[in-house]
Motif scaffolding. Sequence first.
Motif, short mmCIF file in Angstrom:
data_model
loop_
_atom_site.label_atom_id
_atom_site.label_comp_id
_atom_site.label_asym_id
_atom_site.label_seq_id
_atom_site.Cartn_x
_atom_site.Cartn_y
_atom_site.Cartn_z
N GLN A 156 0.90 -1.21 0.07
CA GLN A 156 -0.20 0.02 -0.15
C GLN A 156 0.74 1.21 0.11
OE1 GLN A 156 -2.31 -1.06 3.60
NE2 GLN A 156 -4.09 -1.60 2.25
N VAL A 157 1.97 1.24 -0.38
CA VAL A 157 3.00 2.47 -0.37
C VAL A 157 2.50 3.39 -1.61
CG1 VAL A 157 5.42 2.96 -0.87
CG2 VAL A 157 4.95 1.02 0.82
N LEU A 158 2.10 2.71 -2.56
CA LEU A 158 1.84 3.74 -3.54
C LEU A 158 0.75 4.77 -3.16
CD1 LEU A 158 1.49 4.30 -6.36
CD2 LEU A 158 -0.50 2.71 -6.76
N ARG A 159 -0.14 4.51 -2.30
CA ARG A 159 -0.90 5.64 -1.75
C ARG A 159 -0.74 6.00 -0.32
NH1 ARG A 159 -7.52 4.77 -0.08
NH2 ARG A 159 -7.88 7.18 -0.13
N GLU A 252 -5.50 2.30 -4.37
CA GLU A 252 -4.91 1.69 -3.15
C GLU A 252 -3.44 0.88 -3.76
OE1 GLU A 252 -5.09 1.07 1.16
OE2 GLU A 252 -5.77 2.46 -0.41
N GLY A 253 -3.44 0.21 -4.67
CA GLY A 253 -2.33 -0.59 -4.79
C GLY A 253 -2.40 -1.17 -6.38
N LEU A 288 -8.77 -0.63 -6.04
CA LEU A 288 -9.37 0.53 -6.10
C LEU A 288 -10.32 0.68 -4.70
CD1 LEU A 288 -10.43 1.18 -9.60
CD2 LEU A 288 -8.59 2.08 -8.73
N VAL A 289 -10.27 1.90 -3.90
CA VAL A 289 -11.01 2.02 -3.03
C VAL A 289 -11.79 3.15 -2.78
CG1 VAL A 289 -9.45 0.73 -1.50
CG2 VAL A 289 -9.25 2.80 -1.47
N ALA A 290 -12.99 3.32 -2.06
CA ALA A 290 -13.93 4.53 -1.91
C ALA A 290 -14.60 4.49 -0.62
CB ALA A 290 -14.85 4.22 -3.29
N ALA A 291 -15.28 5.55 -0.42
CA ALA A 291 -15.90 5.95 0.85
C ALA A 291 -17.02 4.82 1.00
CB ALA A 291 -16.56 7.21 0.87
#
Length: 482
Positions: A156-159, A252-253, A288-291
Amino acid sequence: MSEPQAFIAAATELLGARGFTTDPELVGPWLTDWRGRYSGRALGLASPASTAEVSAFVRLCGEHGVPIVPQGGNSGMSGGATPDDTGSAVLLSLRKMDAIRDLDVAGRQVTCEAGVILQNLHDLAERNRLRFPLTLGGKGSATIGGLISTNAGGTQVLRHGTMRAQVLGLEAVLADGSVFESLVPLKKDNRGFDLKQMLIGSEGTLGIVTAATLRLMPEIGERTVLWAGLDSIGGAREFLLLAEELGGEGLEGFEVLPAHCLESVLTHVPTARSPLAGAHSWFALVELVAAPGQGEALRQSAENLLTMAMERRLIEDATIATNEAQAEAFWRLRDEIAPAERAIGPAMQHDISVPVSTMAKFVEQVGPEVEARFPGTTAVGFGHLGDGNIHFHVLAPKGAIRGEWEASTGKQISAFVHDRVTQWGGSISAEHGIGQMKRDELGRLGNPVALAMMRTIKNALDPQGLLNPGKLVPLAPEGATP
């Protein structure tokens, strides 16, 4: 009473029979590194239960001139937590120090001791609808102290950045037994050097991390995991740029792996299945992530990404995980690469980085160079393309004997790879640390001014040279000032 016996008696009196042991059955499992490459001997194993005990024990070691090898989960990749074979050092385990000292849910931060296991921290955060934004394959054994000491990376370093970016405050015991206490996080503090940052990534050579205040993030509301097949790592680079453009902060990754790695995992893990039916040279794993409540929009965004990538011929085929179980199955294919390749036979693993913009070209060019120079080998690169960190492994020819090959041809391969990484403006250690494995290579290839600064700091904070000797800091050249 001889000097070692006097020390052992004093250590036992200080920490008690449960806090200090010389029992071979209890000490033995911690004398070899996770990869099985380094083994040593030790006077004993110290397991203090508090910062005060660590401080007192370090002072005792200073009085007796006993070197200290700090150890967390012993899951490091560079031999940084393994003593040498002289038997003069003592192992200092932080595993008993596993308390959560404070959890501030509203402030999204936690203060925990060095022995807290990463998976347990994840579980704690999840129970409070938060998360700790760093994870890696060894999360079931890696400890917070070890992660801080090696400035660990992960998927998860990318984000979110490396471990360094997660540390808001730090507590550590220095070589003289004094305690550096800076656990209270301040967003603005201009009182000179940021000393905690100097300790992060120092691999126990400047101080022993005993506790830290870490940042937490809101829990992931929704996530979508994609698996794509590609014809080249160059195409994966273009796919990454498109994902960054369309995914924004929700990316996210982004992990890549060649067909060889996937085949190794499918062989090693009987329950594993390939997400795609066809054959492809490369694969990309994207998260990909979201609320909360944005699940439908997130999936639509993922579908748009894949559609556009197909139209531009960046990918050959792709699929989207339909549920959490499938998403975890995709990630397991990535996490199992290292143990799967270890099961195949000997290999030289290189944790390297070059500028993100040139990583694809590096793999495309240097891989064939290695295979041509060392016939019978297979070069594979996999990992965190988004932050320029590829795990560049060179597998031995069939029939090679692990120890013999690694000590001969393997060393030549690593020197060649490190030379090429340096020529490309990169680093020979992106996230696993230097330890004892790369110390001499750092001395050979590192910037002389930077190396001199490191030695100066080491000598100032640890004048006796008792903190994790033989690790990280290269020796000064003959005739040079130490």
